[in-house]
Design an enzyme around this catalytic site. Structure first.
Site, PDB file in Angstrom:
ATOM      1  N   ILE A  61      68.136   9.488  31.538  1.00  0.00           N
ATOM      2  CA  ILE A  61      68.701   9.573  30.185  1.00  0.00           C
ATOM      3  C   ILE A  61      69.244  10.985  29.927  1.00  0.00           C
ATOM      4  O   ILE A  61      70.338  11.161  29.376  1.00  0.00           O
ATOM      5  CB  ILE A  61      67.642   9.170  29.126  1.00  0.00           C
ATOM      6  CG1 ILE A  61      67.218   7.710  29.351  1.00  0.00           C
ATOM      7  CG2 ILE A  61      68.197   9.356  27.715  1.00  0.00           C
ATOM      8  CD1 ILE A  61      66.084   7.221  28.461  1.00  0.00           C
TER       9      ILE A  61
ATOM     10  N   TYR B  17      50.261   6.581  29.855  1.00  0.00           N
ATOM     11  CA  TYR B  17      51.620   6.969  29.454  1.00  0.00           C
ATOM     12  C   TYR B  17      51.878   6.596  27.987  1.00  0.00           C
ATOM     13  O   TYR B  17      52.322   7.433  27.187  1.00  0.00           O
ATOM     14  CB  TYR B  17      52.618   6.275  30.385  1.00  0.00           C
ATOM     15  CG  TYR B  17      54.050   6.352  29.939  1.00  0.00           C
ATOM     16  CD1 TYR B  17      54.813   7.485  30.183  1.00  0.00           C
ATOM     17  CD2 TYR B  17      54.661   5.276  29.277  1.00  0.00           C
ATOM     18  CE1 TYR B  17      56.137   7.550  29.778  1.00  0.00           C
ATOM     19  CE2 TYR B  17      55.978   5.333  28.872  1.00  0.00           C
ATOM     20  CZ  TYR B  17      56.713   6.467  29.117  1.00  0.00           C
ATOM     21  OH  TYR B  17      58.022   6.541  28.708  1.00  0.00           O
TER      22      TYR B  17
ATOM     23  N   LYS C 266      65.250   6.796  40.137  1.00  0.00           N
ATOM     24  CA  LYS C 266      63.913   6.416  39.663  1.00  0.00           C
ATOM     25  C   LYS C 266      63.286   5.377  40.598  1.00  0.00           C
ATOM     26  O   LYS C 266      62.176   4.902  40.362  1.00  0.00           O
ATOM     27  CB  LYS C 266      63.994   5.867  38.234  1.00  0.00           C
ATOM     28  CG  LYS C 266      64.369   6.940  37.228  1.00  0.00           C
ATOM     29  CD  LYS C 266      64.467   6.383  35.823  1.00  0.00           C
ATOM     30  CE  LYS C 266      63.101   6.032  35.268  1.00  0.00           C
ATOM     31  NZ  LYS C 266      63.165   5.563  33.870  1.00  0.00           N
TER      32      LYS C 266
END
Ligand SMILES: NC(=O)c1ccc[n+]([C@@H]2O[C@H](COP(=O)([O-])OP(=O)(O)OC[C@H]3O[C@@H](n4cnc5c(N)ncnc54)[C@H](O)[C@@H]3O)[C@@H](O)[C@H]2O)c1
Length: 334
Positions: free
Chosen positions: A22, A160, A199
């Site tokens: 991002i 997370y 990723k």
């Protein structure tokens, strides 16, 4: 595309995690639309280290930044002496993206240290510079609560998600104590689009299934994938949210999704249509206990306070993304 009246030219913009998915897209958005903006990326980049789940410890990759013209600082947000490299700047905007973004890292200490502790340091930088702070929260704060997910009703199910919820609480407290500051958290749902390739296994199912199909293999999905729904959002709409978050009607944390959940089966079917294939989907049992079966962002608050309006449907997003999926097919993601 201009998403607001803010002129970012000549502004100094910090993007932590700017070598990641991002962050790098945001950096290029500014570079292309505001050529005299002064963009500073702070990222620890990818090292060889692995977590016990076998995934890399960080996903920032120089290839996401080919043609980037701004400043790049390699540093760790956990390290105060690295952060001191930012003291030479006077930031107008801070987009805080750097984080352990892998939801399946269960080493609680490292997740909390990285995602929570560093947030205090970056808020201090924002306060010192009188900068707008836009940080990344996550739909993982909601855990498995039923859809639609609405701000104020969270129940994280992994370290997370908990770390992001704590960031939201810190932001809320900091906002109250520093009412002159603009602090906005964006709770992304499932983002997909260019520059996510590095990723690896944590990238979206759009690129992973796209590459499976380009390998001439049938898409492989969990059983009942037509009933597993997620709020998938294309990167362009996430950029829109970040720009609009710079001039909010109020501080807070806001959901960023489409509000229209779609199934993993839909992704496979749209990809097959775009790639001109007709494989029969293969199904296998879902090995995960407590797997989220349905997410749907309630975007009434982001619409009201940020004027956020998702514009890209799943069909449109995948169509836009196909050339990049094809370009990356067969290339190494190391
Ligand atoms: N992509 C999604 O679907 C999604 C959904 C919800 C929330 N988010 C959040 O949005 C943000 C950006 O996500 P992304 O998908 O671009 O992930 P990403 O992993 O591609 O980007 C994170 C970046 O942070 C860097 N980083 C990690 N630890 C660091 C550290 N200690 N010091 C400095 N840099 C460090 C990484 O190298 C990487 O470039 C993250 O905070 C993530 O938690 C993403």
């Amino acid at each position: 595309m201009m998403y607001s009246k803010i002129n970012f030219n000549k502004k100094t913009i910090l993007i932590t995690g700017g070598a990641g998915f991002i962050g790098s897209n945001l950096a290029f958005y500014f570079q292309e639309n505001f050529p005299t903006s002064n963009i500073v990326i702070f990222d620890c980049f990818r090292s060889e280290g692995l977590f016990s789940n076998g995934n890399l410890k960080s996903f920032g990759h120089y290839k996401n930044l080919i043609d980037f013209k701004g400043d790049v600082i390699c540093g760790n947000i956990k390290n105060i002496s690295d952060l001191s490299l930012l003291n030479d700047y006077n930031f107008d905007f801070i987009f805080h993206r750097a984080a352990i973004s892998d939801t399946r890292v269960y080493d609680q200490k490292i997740v909390m240290e990285t995602n929570i502790n560093s947030f205090y340091s970056l808020l201090k930088v924002a306060k010192k510079d009188n900068a707008v702070m836009v940080y990344s929260s996550s739909a993982a704060t909601y855990g498995n609560i039923p859809s639609p997910q609405t701000e104020g009703h969270e129940k994280p199910e992994n370290p997370y998600g908990f770390s992001k919820l704590m960031m939201d609480q810190i932001a809320s407290k900091y906002s109250k104590e520093n009412s002159e500051m603009i602090i906005v958290g964006l709770r992304y749902f499932n983002v997909y689009g260019p520059r996510e390739y590095f990723k690896a296994t944590t990238s979206s199912m759009v690129i992973q299934l796209g590459h499976q199909i380009l390998n001439n293999k049938a898409p492989k999905l969990f059983k009942n994938s037509d009933k597993i729904l997620r709020d998938f959002i294309y990167i362009e709409d996430v950029i829109q949210a970040n720009i609009k978050a710079c001039a909010p009607k109020k501080n807070g944390v806001f959901n960023i999704g489409t509000g229209s959940p779609r199934s993993f089966q839909d992704i496979a079917d749209i990809l097959q249509k775009e790639l001109g294939t007709n494989f029969e989907t293969q199904y296998f049992p879902n090995p995960f206990v407590g797997y989220q079966m349905h997410t749907q962002a309630d975007i009434s608050s982001s619409n009201k306070y940020l004027d956020f309006q998702p514009m890209v449907t799943l069909e449109e997003g995948i169509k836009k993304y196909i050339p990049e999926i094809k370009r990356l097919h067969g290339t190494e993601n190391i």
